[in-house]
Write a protein that holds these residues in place. Structure first.
Motif, short mmCIF file in Angstrom:
data_model
loop_
_atom_site.label_atom_id
_atom_site.label_comp_id
_atom_site.label_asym_id
_atom_site.label_seq_id
_atom_site.Cartn_x
_atom_site.Cartn_y
_atom_site.Cartn_z
N ARG A 1 44.85 12.60 19.84
CA ARG A 1 45.97 13.41 19.36
C ARG A 1 46.65 14.15 20.50
NH1 ARG A 1 45.29 18.95 15.85
NH2 ARG A 1 47.46 19.63 15.94
N PHE A 2 45.86 14.77 21.38
CA PHE A 2 46.47 15.58 22.44
C PHE A 2 46.96 14.74 23.62
CE2 PHE A 2 44.02 18.78 20.08
CZ PHE A 2 45.08 19.65 19.80
N GLN B 1 52.21 16.74 22.05
CA GLN B 1 51.10 17.69 22.14
C GLN B 1 50.81 18.08 23.59
OE1 GLN B 1 49.83 18.92 19.37
NE2 GLN B 1 51.02 17.54 18.07
N GLN C 1 38.95 11.58 18.43
CA GLN C 1 40.05 11.78 17.49
C GLN C 1 41.00 12.86 18.00
OE1 GLN C 1 38.90 11.79 13.31
NE2 GLN C 1 40.23 13.54 12.94
N PHE C 2 40.45 14.00 18.44
CA PHE C 2 41.28 15.06 18.99
C PHE C 2 41.89 14.66 20.33
CE2 PHE C 2 38.63 18.16 16.38
CZ PHE C 2 39.63 18.35 15.45
N GLU D 1 49.12 12.58 22.90
CA GLU D 1 50.49 12.37 22.46
C GLU D 1 51.44 13.29 23.24
OE1 GLU D 1 50.52 13.15 18.30
OE2 GLU D 1 49.03 11.59 17.84
#
Length: 369
Positions: free
Chosen positions: A145-146, A151, A141-142, A148
């Protein structure tokens, strides 16, 4: 027994050692529980919830620490060392192999320290498992996100879309963390591969994933081939009580594409990626060799409502035994006895003793003088 539950002090650690439901069980058995004010707010529990469960709310950390047994989530930080005293029973995650300063302090304090992560039952780690499940799921999940662009990542959607290849997730370790990470990554539609040195474990993983996950025997050569092509690299290696081995060195990280992401769940045991060091929820990432590194050691703290209850489901039976019997509980429970790391000014866990041979020698010399 008098039990204390202090508020966690680690950066953005919102879990709490005992939930109101657990407190109710303990108070119904005649034990007294003192909870530091607002200790459970981050997990969704108010002081009133604890009072209704029979707890006493105390205004300061020292008041919660000044009890026969202290139940926490994470290891004591330096600001809490002053509260640890001789004869006190501390029950929490410790991860001493990666923290010599804490290890030395616990030895000198005379406290009895039992670590969740070394309680061992039938070759499993029942108190580590629920947090490993959460950390494994969060790692993807993280990582997603990173990845992206905003990020700092490559701008890769792990699942891809028709006409565009999905991202590649490489997982080092096929235990609980690696398995849970793979479940989420497969669910997202990523290309997933798991490395492990245990052929039986790889065979078991085949029954779970079939051909959806590439299962590979872990060798240096195989890892060196896979890592440069990974969009998300997840470290999921655990050796109970020891530092994690370094599987990916600095030179190999430099071969990864700019904007790739590394998440090392083993960071609280030293990590298995050479370039990765602990970060925090406030500042979770940094960039080295163009690669985004995520090294938050208390990942489950991001989902405290879920994590606190999951942890309590596993720890409560052991807390009850310790509250009822004190250290005598270890005589009748071999699993709990395996959790004892420090006792009576001595480092006692065999694996942690191997890590800190100098401390063992020093305490042995002290005891003879």
């Amino acid at each position: 027994m008098e039990i204390g539950v202090p508020k966690e002090t680690k950066d953005q650690e919102f879990r709490v050692g005992l939930s109101p439901a657990s407190v109710r069980v303990l108070t119904d058995r005649g034990h007294s529980v003192s909870v530091e004010t607002k200790a459970g707010v981050g997990s969704g529990f108010s002081d009133a919830d604890y009072q209704q469960a029979g707890a006493t709310i105390v205004p300061e950390a020292k008041d919660a620490w000044n009890r026969e047994m202290v139940v926490k989530v994470k290891e004591p930080l330096k600001s809490e060392y002053q509260f640890i005293r001789k004869g006190q029973l501390l029950f929490t995650y410790l991860h001493l192999a990666a923290n010599k300063t804490l290890t030395e302090y616990l030895i000198n304090s005379g406290a009895d320290a039992i670590a969740y992560e070394t309680v061992e039952l039938n070759r499993t780690l029942p108190l580590l498992m629920p947090m490993s499940v959460i950390a494994g799921r969060l790692s993807v999940q993280f990582g997603a996100r990173f990845l992206e662009r905003q990020q700092g990542g490559r701008g890769v959607l792990l699942g891809g879309i028709p006409g565009v290849s999905p991202g590649k997730v490489t997982i080092l370790g096929g235990g609980v963390v690696g398995t849970e990470a793979a479940k989420i990554a497969v669910g997202m539609g990523a290309k997933v591969q798991i490395f492990d040195i245990n052929v039986e474990r790889l065979s078991y993983l085949e029954t779970l994933f079939g051909s959806r996950v590439e299962l590979l025997y872990s060798t240096s050569a195989a890892i060196e081939t896979a890592v440069p092509d990974a969009d998300l690299l997840i470290g999921a290696v655990l050796i109970p009580g020891r530092n994690a081995p370094t599987l990916v060195n600095r030179d190999l990280v430099a071969k990864m594409r700019p904007g790739s992401v590394i998440v090392d769940v083993a960071v609280d045991q030293g990590g298995c990626i050479e370039t990765l060091h602990p970060t925090s929820h406030t500042q979770p990432t940094y960039v080295e060799s163009g690669v985004v590194h995520y090294g938050v050691p208390n990942m489950p703290g991001a989902v405290p409502w879920t994590a606190t209850q999951a942890l309590n489901n596993s720890t409560l039976p052991y807390v009850i035994k310790l509250a009822d019997l004190g250290m005598k509980a270890l005589d009748s429970d071999p699993a709990l006895a395996m959790g004892l790391n420090v006792s009576n000014y001595q480092l006692v866990h065999p694996v942690v003793k191997e890590v800190f041979k100098d401390l063992v020698a020093r305490t042995a010399e002290f005891s003879m003088t």
